[in-house]
Design a protein around this motif. Structure first.
Motif, PDB file in Angstrom:
ATOM      1  N   THR A 154       0.838  -1.194   0.000  1.00 38.76           N
ATOM      2  CA  THR A 154       0.000   0.000   0.000  1.00 38.76           C
ATOM      3  C   THR A 154       0.877   1.250   0.000  1.00 38.76           C
ATOM      4  O   THR A 154       2.096   1.192   0.170  1.00 38.76           O
ATOM      5  CB  THR A 154      -0.937   0.027   1.214  1.00 38.76           C
ATOM      6  N   ALA A 155       0.239   2.401  -0.160  1.00 43.52           N
ATOM      7  CA  ALA A 155       0.919   3.694  -0.177  1.00 43.52           C
ATOM      8  C   ALA A 155       0.224   4.642   0.787  1.00 43.52           C
ATOM      9  O   ALA A 155      -0.991   4.569   0.992  1.00 43.52           O
ATOM     10  CB  ALA A 155       0.931   4.279  -1.585  1.00 43.52           C
ATOM     11  N   VAL A 156       1.000   5.516   1.389  1.00 48.94           N
ATOM     12  CA  VAL A 156       0.500   6.526   2.316  1.00 48.94           C
ATOM     13  C   VAL A 156       0.909   7.888   1.783  1.00 48.94           C
ATOM     14  O   VAL A 156       2.070   8.098   1.413  1.00 48.94           O
ATOM     15  CB  VAL A 156       1.052   6.312   3.732  1.00 48.94           C
ATOM     16  N   GLU A 157      -0.033   8.828   1.758  1.00 49.78           N
ATOM     17  CA  GLU A 157       0.219  10.180   1.256  1.00 49.78           C
ATOM     18  C   GLU A 157       0.170  11.173   2.414  1.00 49.78           C
ATOM     19  O   GLU A 157      -0.769  11.179   3.198  1.00 49.78           O
ATOM     20  CB  GLU A 157      -0.816  10.552   0.196  1.00 49.78           C
ATOM     21  N   VAL A 158       1.201  11.994   2.524  1.00 44.92           N
ATOM     22  CA  VAL A 158       1.270  13.032   3.544  1.00 44.92           C
ATOM     23  C   VAL A 158       1.654  14.341   2.865  1.00 44.92           C
ATOM     24  O   VAL A 158       2.285  14.342   1.804  1.00 44.92           O
ATOM     25  CB  VAL A 158       2.284  12.681   4.651  1.00 44.92           C
ATOM     26  N   ALA A 159       1.268  15.466   3.488  1.00 44.44           N
ATOM     27  CA  ALA A 159       1.562  16.784   2.914  1.00 44.44           C
ATOM     28  C   ALA A 159       2.089  17.705   4.004  1.00 44.44           C
ATOM     29  O   ALA A 159       1.388  18.613   4.468  1.00 44.44           O
ATOM     30  CB  ALA A 159       0.319  17.365   2.254  1.00 44.44           C
ATOM     31  N   PRO A 160       3.320  17.504   4.459  1.00 44.84           N
ATOM     32  CA  PRO A 160       3.862  18.336   5.531  1.00 44.84           C
ATOM     33  C   PRO A 160       4.206  19.741   5.036  1.00 44.84           C
ATOM     34  O   PRO A 160       4.579  19.941   3.878  1.00 44.84           O
ATOM     35  CB  PRO A 160       5.114  17.572   5.955  1.00 44.84           C
ATOM     36  N   VAL A 161       4.052  20.704   5.937  1.00 48.51           N
ATOM     37  CA  VAL A 161       4.479  22.083   5.687  1.00 48.51           C
ATOM     38  C   VAL A 161       5.860  22.239   6.299  1.00 48.51           C
ATOM     39  O   VAL A 161       6.035  22.120   7.513  1.00 48.51           O
ATOM     40  CB  VAL A 161       3.484  23.096   6.280  1.00 48.51           C
ATOM     41  N   LEU A 162       6.846  22.495   5.474  1.00 50.61           N
ATOM     42  CA  LEU A 162       8.230  22.638   5.927  1.00 50.61           C
ATOM     43  C   LEU A 162       8.586  24.115   6.015  1.00 50.61           C
ATOM     44  O   LEU A 162       8.384  24.874   5.064  1.00 50.61           O
ATOM     45  CB  LEU A 162       9.185  21.939   4.958  1.00 50.61           C
ATOM     46  N   GLY A 163       9.067  24.540   7.161  1.00 50.30           N
ATOM     47  CA  GLY A 163       9.512  25.925   7.311  1.00 50.30           C
ATOM     48  C   GLY A 163       8.569  26.817   8.085  1.00 50.30           C
ATOM     49  O   GLY A 163       8.868  27.995   8.278  1.00 50.30           O
ATOM     50  N   GLY A 164       7.427  26.308   8.527  1.00 50.05           N
ATOM     51  CA  GLY A 164       6.564  27.121   9.392  1.00 50.05           C
ATOM     52  C   GLY A 164       5.544  27.975   8.694  1.00 50.05           C
ATOM     53  O   GLY A 164       4.905  28.807   9.330  1.00 50.05           O
ATOM     54  N   GLY A 165       5.350  27.816   7.397  1.00 47.26           N
ATOM     55  CA  GLY A 165       4.307  28.593   6.713  1.00 47.26           C
ATOM     56  C   GLY A 165       4.801  29.938   6.218  1.00 47.26           C
ATOM     57  O   GLY A 165       5.997  30.164   6.012  1.00 47.26           O
ATOM     58  N   VAL A 166       3.859  30.854   6.028  1.00 48.45           N
ATOM     59  CA  VAL A 166       4.187  32.172   5.465  1.00 48.45           C
ATOM     60  C   VAL A 166       5.148  32.923   6.377  1.00 48.45           C
ATOM     61  O   VAL A 166       6.073  33.597   5.909  1.00 48.45           O
ATOM     62  CB  VAL A 166       2.894  32.983   5.232  1.00 48.45           C
ATOM     63  N   ALA A 167       4.975  32.820   7.687  1.00 46.43           N
ATOM     64  CA  ALA A 167       5.878  33.481   8.641  1.00 46.43           C
ATOM     65  C   ALA A 167       7.063  32.577   8.938  1.00 46.43           C
ATOM     66  O   ALA A 167       7.290  32.156  10.081  1.00 46.43           O
ATOM     67  CB  ALA A 167       5.131  33.836   9.911  1.00 46.43           C
ATOM     68  N   ALA A 168       7.835  32.264   7.907  1.00 52.66           N
ATOM     69  CA  ALA A 168       8.952  31.340   8.061  1.00 52.66           C
ATOM     70  C   ALA A 168      10.091  31.997   8.830  1.00 52.66           C
ATOM     71  O   ALA A 168      10.419  33.169   8.584  1.00 52.66           O
ATOM     72  CB  ALA A 168       9.438  30.875   6.692  1.00 52.66           C
ATOM     73  N   PRO A 169      10.697  31.284   9.766  1.00 54.51           N
ATOM     74  CA  PRO A 169      11.842  31.852  10.494  1.00 54.51           C
ATOM     75  C   PRO A 169      13.075  31.904   9.602  1.00 54.51           C
ATOM     76  O   PRO A 169      13.267  31.046   8.727  1.00 54.51           O
ATOM     77  CB  PRO A 169      12.026  30.878  11.659  1.00 54.51           C
ATOM     78  N   PRO A 170      13.941  32.907   9.794  1.00 53.17           N
ATOM     79  CA  PRO A 170      15.171  32.977   8.999  1.00 53.17           C
ATOM     80  C   PRO A 170      16.097  31.802   9.306  1.00 53.17           C
ATOM     81  O   PRO A 170      16.229  31.375  10.451  1.00 53.17           O
ATOM     82  CB  PRO A 170      15.800  34.308   9.432  1.00 53.17           C
TER      83      PRO A 170
END
Length: 252
Positions: A154-170
């Motif tokens: 089987t396969a598993v699909e995930v969609a992580p947000v890397l970097g914290g979104g629009v307010a990404a830390p430097p």
């Protein structure tokens, strides 16, 4: 008149203290039979040979059974694929850092597909984390991901947000990396690497294997466009088309 002497009788030589030899009489049926038993060829020898043969057959059967089980239940390495990407933030954040250190603020959302190609082994993933890198330097902090359970085939699909979104830390980077990223964004093509770390365990019927470290990475090309504000690709989330098929590898 010369005297003719006959050779001495072998029996005389033996009787006079010489080495005892084997005579024709010793090869008779009775003597061979006694020699055979005298040197351990009879008595319990038949039972010992039967026991050794039984043990050999048992070991051979166990070995063949183990080999068949290993081939049938042997797990395959998981497969990783990136099917879509979005740029949430991507700009030069040097002005926002203390001391003027070169830094980038970046955030992406990737759709990742983990596939278990094993037909008879279920997979368990734990301690998963993912980040995006550019030219060998991380653009985002490692983002933890929840544990995953996967049945065989089987396969598993995930969609992580890397970097914290629009307010990404430097994130500190070298000046060369910041300049190269600005040039790529201006050109409209960005080469990224998505890295997934963690550990995986396989469950094959009655067999439970130990945990194995997993290092997966996908090299991909994103189509990006420069938006107003933030000195780069900013101004809100953007869908970034994948240019070509991402090359993914999984090491364990």
């Amino acid at each position: 008149m010369a005297e003719h002497h006959l050779p001495p009788d072998p029996t005389d030589y033996h009787h006079r203290g010489g080495r005892k030899g084997v005579h024709a009489d010793d090869l008779s049926r009775g003597r061979c039979y006694s020699y055979y038993y005298g040197y351990g060829g009879g008595g319990g020898g038949g039972g010992g040979r039967a026991l050794c043969f039984a043990l050999l057959v048992l070991l051979l059967a166990v070995g063949i059974t183990w080999l068949v089980l290993y081939v049938v239940y042997r797990p395959s390495h998981p497969n990783l694929a990136v099917t879509s990407a979005a740029v949430l933030a991507l700009y030069n954040a040097t002005a926002n850092t203390a001391g003027g250190a070169t830094a980038l603020a970046a955030s992406f959302q990737f759709t990742l597909v983990l596939r278990n190609p094993s037909a008879r082994s279920a997979a368990r993933y734990d301690r998963l984390a993912a980040y995006a890198a550019y030219r060998g330097e991380p653009l985002t902090p490692a983002t933890p991901m929840p544990p995953l359970a996967q049945d065989a085939g089987t396969a598993v699909e995930v969609a992580p947000v890397l970097g914290g979104g629009v307010a990404a830390p430097p994130v500190p980077v070298s000046p060369d990396t910041a300049a190269a990223l600005a040039a790529d964004v201006a050109y409209g093509v960005l080469a990224l690497r998505v890295v997934v770390l963690g550990r995986v365990r396989f469950v094959s019927g009655p067999f439970h294997r130990g945990w194995h470290s997993m290092y997966a990475r996908c090299d991909l090309l994103l189509g990006v466009r420069k938006a107003a504000g933030n000195n780069g690709a900013g101004g809100g989330p953007q869908q970034a088309p994948l240019l070509g098929d991402p090359a993914c590898n999984v090491d364990m």
